[in-house]
Design an enzyme around this catalytic site. Structure first.
Site, PDB file in Angstrom:
ATOM      1  N   TYR A 143       5.044  13.238  -8.023  1.00 46.02           N
ATOM      2  CA  TYR A 143       5.944  12.069  -8.013  1.00 46.02           C
ATOM      3  C   TYR A 143       7.377  12.563  -7.860  1.00 46.02           C
ATOM      4  O   TYR A 143       7.799  13.526  -8.506  1.00 46.02           O
ATOM      5  CB  TYR A 143       5.803  11.277  -9.309  1.00 46.02           C
ATOM      6  CG  TYR A 143       6.757  10.097  -9.403  1.00 46.02           C
ATOM      7  CD1 TYR A 143       6.353   8.830  -8.993  1.00 46.02           C
ATOM      8  CD2 TYR A 143       8.053  10.254  -9.881  1.00 46.02           C
ATOM      9  CE1 TYR A 143       7.223   7.744  -9.053  1.00 46.02           C
ATOM     10  CE2 TYR A 143       8.929   9.178  -9.948  1.00 46.02           C
ATOM     11  CZ  TYR A 143       8.512   7.931  -9.536  1.00 46.02           C
ATOM     12  OH  TYR A 143       9.376   6.872  -9.595  1.00 46.02           O
ATOM     13  N   GLU A 193      11.724   6.174  -3.631  1.00 47.34           N
ATOM     14  CA  GLU A 193      10.566   6.684  -4.372  1.00 47.34           C
ATOM     15  C   GLU A 193       9.504   7.210  -3.423  1.00 47.34           C
ATOM     16  O   GLU A 193       9.166   6.550  -2.439  1.00 47.34           O
ATOM     17  CB  GLU A 193       9.980   5.565  -5.237  1.00 47.34           C
ATOM     18  CG  GLU A 193       8.797   6.014  -6.086  1.00 47.34           C
ATOM     19  CD  GLU A 193       8.222   4.879  -6.916  1.00 47.34           C
ATOM     20  OE1 GLU A 193       8.405   4.882  -8.138  1.00 47.34           O
ATOM     21  OE2 GLU A 193       7.592   3.974  -6.314  1.00 47.34           O
TER      22      GLU A 193
END
Length: 388
Positions: free
Chosen positions: A109, A197
């Site tokens: 992530y 993101e």
């Protein structure tokens, strides 16, 4: 402002961030053509909507043949996708992203956003990619790495190395991650983003790093400065009422209650909705008409509120600072006459020209209820909505 994944990946490519091979398609025939051009023995078909959680509800599917690509595309296009980030109606699927399949060794992530607590742009990374970052923060906070970036210094090489080592990357991967992070930072600053993101950022079996997914949000207040970003706006992914409101400079958000709210000032609007709930009611919307409103804007605001059939009563709460109370009162009367408002309207006015405003709304013969203060206004509107 949000954009689609395929658009975000176009920006990623422009900023040197590695992404899977893939192309946009808006018909099943185009999807098959894209898959054929990409080649290989498998593809991922991704519904393009402004919401996360697509994979959990069938919005992302793997195909092992061109026939399957056609079938999945036919199944998705023209439908609405309901995810944990949409309402019960979901969002329309008007386009797809067709990408090549990659063997995945690990999912990571990586994101960048504005951290208001530290007043810095901050990178967030985790070895637990592919999961909701909120779940990681709650269940395994030790797996989250945060790196604030000083605005004067910008992203430093040692900061990228720190993230890479914490993610267990080695050798050439450290340089790859540094390139990805620098691209994210430059894109974030250049285009006035509020969040970028990558979830997941994958490590392939061959050790390469790829942004398998891409999400970018932009600052609505700055998007007018970037014509290329504004051109990516997809109104079909937004609430029709909210799109309508933008035409008239109104800040509007649809909610699920039955009490319409028209207020000037975002803070006052929030306080008004809180008090309505405190008195047992449910706001149908957030609506800030702004500080420099006029009769036309008030009329349009009323039309917007009453376009929601669930609204049983309206609360107008205006503090006349820049805007004058008599202007608001004139707008209320004009709106009631123009669109034949049938629901009760509770009005609380304070500030500049308040006496003139109240006088205009007195003894009109219309369904208008003046209020002495905000608490009184909230009590009145809740009672009237329940009585309808």
């Amino acid at each position: 402002m949000n954009i689609h994944e395929y658009q975000a990946k176009q920006l990623f490519r422009a900023y040197g961030i590695a992404v899977p091979q893939g192309m946009f398609a808006s018909t099943p025939e185009a999807a098959v053509q894209v898959a054929s051009e990409l080649g290989g023995e498998g593809w991922v078909v991704k519904a393009q909507v402004h919401a996360g959680g697509r994979g959990k509800v069938g919005g992302v599917k793997v195909s092992k043949s061109l026939e399957q690509v056609a079938e999945i595309s036919e199944e998705l296009l023209g439908k609405r996708l309901v995810t944990i980030q949409t309402d019960h109606l979901g969002l329309p699927i008007n386009s797809l992203l067709i990408e090549s399949l990659y063997p995945i060794k690990r999912e990571l992530y990586l994101s960048i956003l504005v951290d208001r607590a530290t007043e810095r742009v901050i990178f967030i990374a985790s070895v637990a990619g592919g999961m909701d970052i909120e779940a990681i923060a709650h269940d395994s906070p030790e797996q989250i790495i945060t790196v604030p970036v000083h605005p004067a210094a910008g992203l430093q090489a040692n900061q990228s190395r720190k993230v890479a080592y914490n993610l267990g990357l080695k050798g050439a991967q450290v340089k790859e991650l540094a390139k990805i992070m620098q691209g994210m930072y430059d894109l974030f600053i250049d285009k006035d983003a509020t969040q970028i993101e990558i979830n997941p950022l994958i490590e392939t079996e061959s050790g390469d790093l790829l942004a398998l997914d891409a999400k970018i949000n932009f600052d609505d207040n700055a998007v007018a400065l970037h014509s290329d970003i504004l051109a990516m706006k997809d109104p079909t992914q937004e609430d029709d009422k909210e799109n309508y409101a933008q035409k008239y400079g109104l800040n509007y958000i649809t909610l699920e209650g039955n009490i319409g709210c028209m207020v000037n000032g975002a803070g006052l609007a929030m306080a008004t909705m809180d008090l309505v709930k405190l008195k047992g009611g449910q706001p149908a919307n957030f609506l800030d008409v702004g500080g420099g409103t006029n009769v036309e804007k008030v009329c349009e605001a009323f039309k917007l509120i009453l376009s929601d059939s669930s609204v049983k009563a309206v609360l107008v709460n205006i503090f006349g600072g820049i805007v004058q109370c008599d202007v608001i009162a004139s707008g209320i009367l004009a709106a009631i006459e123009q669109i034949h408002v049938k629901v009760p309207v509770v009005v609380r006015l304070e500030g500049t020209n308040v006496e003139q405003g109240r006088a205009l709304l007195t003894d009109t013969g219309l369904n208008i209820y003046p209020a002495e203060d905000l608490a009184h206004a909230a009590e009145q509107v809740v009672a009237l909505a329940e009585a309808v």
